[in-house]
Design a protein around this motif. Structure first.
Motif, PDB file in Angstrom:
ATOM      1  N   PHE A   7      -4.813  13.191  10.616  1.00 33.49           N
ATOM      2  CA  PHE A   7      -5.049  12.816   9.229  1.00 33.49           C
ATOM      3  C   PHE A   7      -5.387  11.336   9.152  1.00 33.49           C
ATOM      4  O   PHE A   7      -5.182  10.562  10.095  1.00 33.49           O
ATOM      5  CB  PHE A   7      -3.848  13.162   8.337  1.00 33.49           C
ATOM      6  N   ALA A   8      -5.940  10.973   8.007  1.00 33.72           N
ATOM      7  CA  ALA A   8      -6.287   9.578   7.708  1.00 33.72           C
ATOM      8  C   ALA A   8      -5.707   9.238   6.342  1.00 33.72           C
ATOM      9  O   ALA A   8      -5.361  10.126   5.552  1.00 33.72           O
ATOM     10  CB  ALA A   8      -7.801   9.382   7.699  1.00 33.72           C
ATOM     11  N   THR A   9      -5.595   7.946   6.061  1.00 32.74           N
ATOM     12  CA  THR A   9      -5.198   7.498   4.737  1.00 32.74           C
ATOM     13  C   THR A   9      -6.335   6.699   4.121  1.00 32.74           C
ATOM     14  O   THR A   9      -7.116   6.060   4.831  1.00 32.74           O
ATOM     15  CB  THR A   9      -3.922   6.652   4.778  1.00 32.74           C
ATOM     16  N   TYR A  10      -6.390   6.748   2.802  1.00 33.95           N
ATOM     17  CA  TYR A  10      -7.516   6.146   2.088  1.00 33.95           C
ATOM     18  C   TYR A  10      -7.040   5.672   0.730  1.00 33.95           C
ATOM     19  O   TYR A  10      -6.165   6.296   0.114  1.00 33.95           O
ATOM     20  CB  TYR A  10      -8.622   7.193   1.904  1.00 33.95           C
ATOM     21  N   GLY A  11      -7.622   4.573   0.256  1.00 37.54           N
ATOM     22  CA  GLY A  11      -7.345   4.196  -1.117  1.00 37.54           C
ATOM     23  C   GLY A  11      -7.501   2.724  -1.399  1.00 37.54           C
ATOM     24  O   GLY A  11      -7.470   1.882  -0.503  1.00 37.54           O
ATOM     25  N   ALA A  12      -7.659   2.425  -2.694  1.00 36.94           N
ATOM     26  CA  ALA A  12      -7.818   1.068  -3.184  1.00 36.94           C
ATOM     27  C   ALA A  12      -6.568   0.642  -3.938  1.00 36.94           C
ATOM     28  O   ALA A  12      -5.835   1.474  -4.477  1.00 36.94           O
ATOM     29  CB  ALA A  12      -9.036   0.977  -4.111  1.00 36.94           C
ATOM     30  N   SER A  13      -6.317  -0.644  -3.942  1.00 35.16           N
ATOM     31  CA  SER A  13      -5.267  -1.248  -4.752  1.00 35.16           C
ATOM     32  C   SER A  13      -3.907  -0.613  -4.419  1.00 35.16           C
ATOM     33  O   SER A  13      -3.482  -0.614  -3.272  1.00 35.16           O
ATOM     34  CB  SER A  13      -5.627  -1.127  -6.233  1.00 35.16           C
ATOM     35  N   TYR A  14      -3.220  -0.046  -5.428  1.00 41.31           N
ATOM     36  CA  TYR A  14      -1.904   0.534  -5.177  1.00 41.31           C
ATOM     37  C   TYR A  14      -1.982   1.674  -4.165  1.00 41.31           C
ATOM     38  O   TYR A  14      -1.059   1.864  -3.370  1.00 41.31           O
ATOM     39  CB  TYR A  14      -1.303   1.035  -6.486  1.00 41.31           C
ATOM     40  N   ALA A  64      -0.530   3.434   1.434  1.00 43.04           N
ATOM     41  CA  ALA A  64      -0.899   3.767   2.812  1.00 43.04           C
ATOM     42  C   ALA A  64      -0.266   2.792   3.804  1.00 43.04           C
ATOM     43  O   ALA A  64       0.206   3.194   4.878  1.00 43.04           O
ATOM     44  CB  ALA A  64      -2.411   3.768   2.949  1.00 43.04           C
ATOM     45  N   TRP A  65      -0.262   1.501   3.482  1.00 45.91           N
ATOM     46  CA  TRP A  65       0.389   0.515   4.359  1.00 45.91           C
ATOM     47  C   TRP A  65       1.879   0.801   4.500  1.00 45.91           C
ATOM     48  O   TRP A  65       2.477   0.562   5.569  1.00 45.91           O
ATOM     49  CB  TRP A  65       0.198  -0.888   3.811  1.00 45.91           C
ATOM     50  N   ALA A  66       2.504   1.312   3.431  1.00 46.82           N
ATOM     51  CA  ALA A  66       3.947   1.533   3.448  1.00 46.82           C
ATOM     52  C   ALA A  66       4.377   2.507   4.532  1.00 46.82           C
ATOM     53  O   ALA A  66       5.516   2.431   5.035  1.00 46.82           O
ATOM     54  CB  ALA A  66       4.405   2.031   2.075  1.00 46.82           C
ATOM     55  N   ILE A  67       3.500   3.424   4.935  1.00 45.38           N
ATOM     56  CA  ILE A  67       3.861   4.430   5.944  1.00 45.38           C
ATOM     57  C   ILE A  67       3.151   4.216   7.272  1.00 45.38           C
ATOM     58  O   ILE A  67       3.432   4.915   8.244  1.00 45.38           O
ATOM     59  CB  ILE A  67       3.551   5.845   5.434  1.00 45.38           C
ATOM     60  N   ALA A  68       2.230   3.259   7.326  1.00 41.98           N
ATOM     61  CA  ALA A  68       1.296   3.197   8.453  1.00 41.98           C
ATOM     62  C   ALA A  68       1.973   2.999   9.795  1.00 41.98           C
ATOM     63  O   ALA A  68       1.550   3.574  10.807  1.00 41.98           O
ATOM     64  CB  ALA A  68       0.279   2.081   8.217  1.00 41.98           C
TER      65      ALA A  68
END
Length: 568
Positions: free
Chosen positions: A130-137, A142-146
């Protein structure tokens, strides 16, 4: 329940954005309101979008958001990737849009995110990556779990975001009033009918009006939204402290532990740019090879959406599907404002960049030549009538560069200007100021702004930054009471054209972007007394105040003209 949510999951057609390859899988189906139980028993809801015709479980893109899963939000959540062969799982954050529990901004994203990843890996339709994606919050989530998501996390694509919002809330030690109050009001109202749309249009206006009311900071959330709002009060209470509030909300210390390939996109006028670049540098220091794109955009600038989609699609194809054909050769791509072109580099800051000191001169001059014996320049800052900010990064609304000449006519703004440039000057990299200052107040702020002055006199802001004293000042040096301070401005990539002039502002306010320093040292939330500050900026041989400009050296690996892309 909305009508669209009562309809059965059925194939849906997606219009292909101009300039993109035709997707091989033009249809998808939707599973709505998938329950995901957290360790504390709270149930969060997610939607799963599945490309039609997939012969085996496709790679998953995981998005966690507080802004809703459907309607216009679906495009921001990554819906356009599904027809290209990826399945998308979009989950509403705790306490938002059907998910249980209370929304505690920034506070639940690590634990809820990791529990969601564990659930994801147990699903029969999970294909193993899987990948994570997103802007702003969404990017922050995504950073919180990376760092703890496990080897199944194969790629991250994040935009206008950072691994920590702490320093963005307290810029240089000052309180980022407008952005904090605006965002709190937006999330407070967004689940009302037409709430997100109405809040996006009106929250900044309400926040600015409240900020100009003269009320203590601790009462501005009520003035803006009609009632006290928890997140705003939390930020006020934990300003300038090492309280445990930030222990589970700041993930900047774990960025170097992230092994998944990361691509980042930011804007020169975005509120999170300095800390997004800090994340890039942390990955580089850990031996990773992240990609970085910075364009002439601000936070809510729609122009970065298509660029983000194109680059993310190439990134996910490379790291999830093993197809690197769309990946650019050089990892750093920068739009140079003033030059109107995209440039590609091997790293940030661009290789070959040199730091030049441009000294502040008596009488308002600015140049590379050394300082002369002189008296300091002086002004008075009155927090009851704080120096405004006409432009600069803001969370909502436009951060387009504006003409700062009205600001430069104020007596509480010092202006230092170079002669017209004989040749173009490319300033690309981190910008700073090294100032020798004195104030009759122990508690005060200094704000520095870099501007580009056109031949017709128009003075547009390029970048800026600020610093709150006394916590961030060195001990007094030389002349009694003089302090040496280092002010970090926003990074930039800008060309000052031939015939233009370089200009520097020094002031002590940028209201309402940052809260005015009352000058008393009282707690932010309750301070009522406003005390003026008499400020001095020294520019003599013993106190050589200067702006530090990163001057581009070696030629970029490539440059592509892009006329018309930058804001006028």
């Amino acid at each position: 329940m909305a009508l669209r949510d009562r309809l059965p999951a059925s194939p849906i057609r997606v219009r292909r954005p101009r300039g993109l390859p035709r997707p091989p899988l033009p249809r998808y189906t939707v599973e709505r309101d998938l329950p995901v139980t957290m360790p504390d028993g709270v149930t969060l809801l997610a939607d799963r979008y599945v490309p039609a015709g997939a012969r085996r479980p496709p790679a998953t893109i995981l998005v966690r958001t507080p802004y809703g899963r459907r309607g216009p939000a679906a495009l921001a959540n990554g819906l356009l990737f599904v027809p290209f062969g990826f399945q998308l799982v979009v989950q509403s954050a705790r306490g938002t849009f059907g998910s249980g529990g209370e929304f505690d901004p920034l506070g639940s994203e690590r634990d809820d995110g990791l529990a969601t990843v564990a659930w994801l890996k147990e699903q029969p339709w999970f294909g193993g990556t899987f990948a994570t994606y997103g802007a702003s919050y969404l990017g922050y989530s995504a950073w919180a779990i990376a760092a703890e998501a496990g080897p199944e996390l194969k790629a991250m694509s994040l935009q206008i975001t950072a691994s920590s919002f702490r320093d963005a809330a307290y810029v240089g030690g000052s309180f980022a009033l407008e952005s904090t109050l605006t965002w709190t009001d937006l999330t407070h109202r967004q689940q009302q009918p037409l709430g997100l749309l109405a809040a996006t249009l009106l929250s900044r206006r309400r926040a600015v009006r409240a900020a100009r009311s003269g009320l203590p900071l601790g009462e501005l959330d009520v003035a803006t939204g009609g009632e006290q709002m928890r997140f705003y009060q939390d930020l006020l209470t934990n300003h300038g402290t090492d309280a445990g509030y930030w222990d589970g909300r700041d993930f900047s210390g774990t960025v170097g532990d992230v092994e998944a390939p990361v691509t980042l996109l930011g804007g020169w006028y975005d509120v999170f740019l300095p800390w997004e670049i800090r994340d890039y540098l942390a990955l580089r220091a850990a031996g990773r090879r992240p990609y970085l794109t910075i364009g002439p955009w601000w936070h809510t600038d729609a122009r970065h959406g298509l660029v983000s989609f194109r680059e993310t699609l190439a990134w996910f194809r490379t790291h999830l599907l093993g197809d690197p054909s769309g990946l650019r050769a050089e990892p750093v791509r920068l739009y140079v404002t003033g030059a109107g072109e995209w440039r590609h580099y091997r790293d940030w800051p661009p290789p070959g960049t040199r730091q030049e000191r441009w000294h502040l001169h008596p009488g308002g001059g600015l140049g590379e030549d050394g300082p002369l014996p002189s008296k300091p320049s002086a002004y008075r800052f009155d927090p009851a009538r704080p120096t405004p900010a006409l432009g600069g990064p803001t969370l909502l609304g436009s951060s387009r560069p504006v003409d700062n000449r009205p600001l430069e006519r104020r007596p509480d703004v010092l202006v230092f200007t170079s002669p017209p440039l004989a040749e173009p000057l490319d300033v690309i990299g981190p910008v700073g100021a090294d100032l020798f200052v004195r104030s009759d107040r122990e508690h005060t702020d200094f704000v520095v702004r870099l501007c580009d002055v056109a031949p017709d006199g128009t003075s547009r802001n390029v970048c800026e930054g600020g610093l709150r004293l006394p916590a961030f000042a060195e001990k007094p040096v030389g002349t009694a009471g003089v302090r040496r301070i280092a002010v970090d401005l926003w990074p930039t990539g800008h060309r000052f054209a031939r015939g233009h002039r370089v200009r520097v502002h020094v002031a002590s306010g940028a209201h309402p972007k940052v809260a005015a320093n009352p000058g008393t040292g009282e707690p932010l939330a309750t301070a009522r007394l406003m005390v003026p500050a008499d400020q001095e900026v020294f520019h003599d041989p013993d106190h050589p105040s200067a702006i530090i400009l990163p001057i581009a050296g070696a030629s970029p690996e490539s440059a592509t003209p892009a006329p018309g892309e930058e804001p006028a």
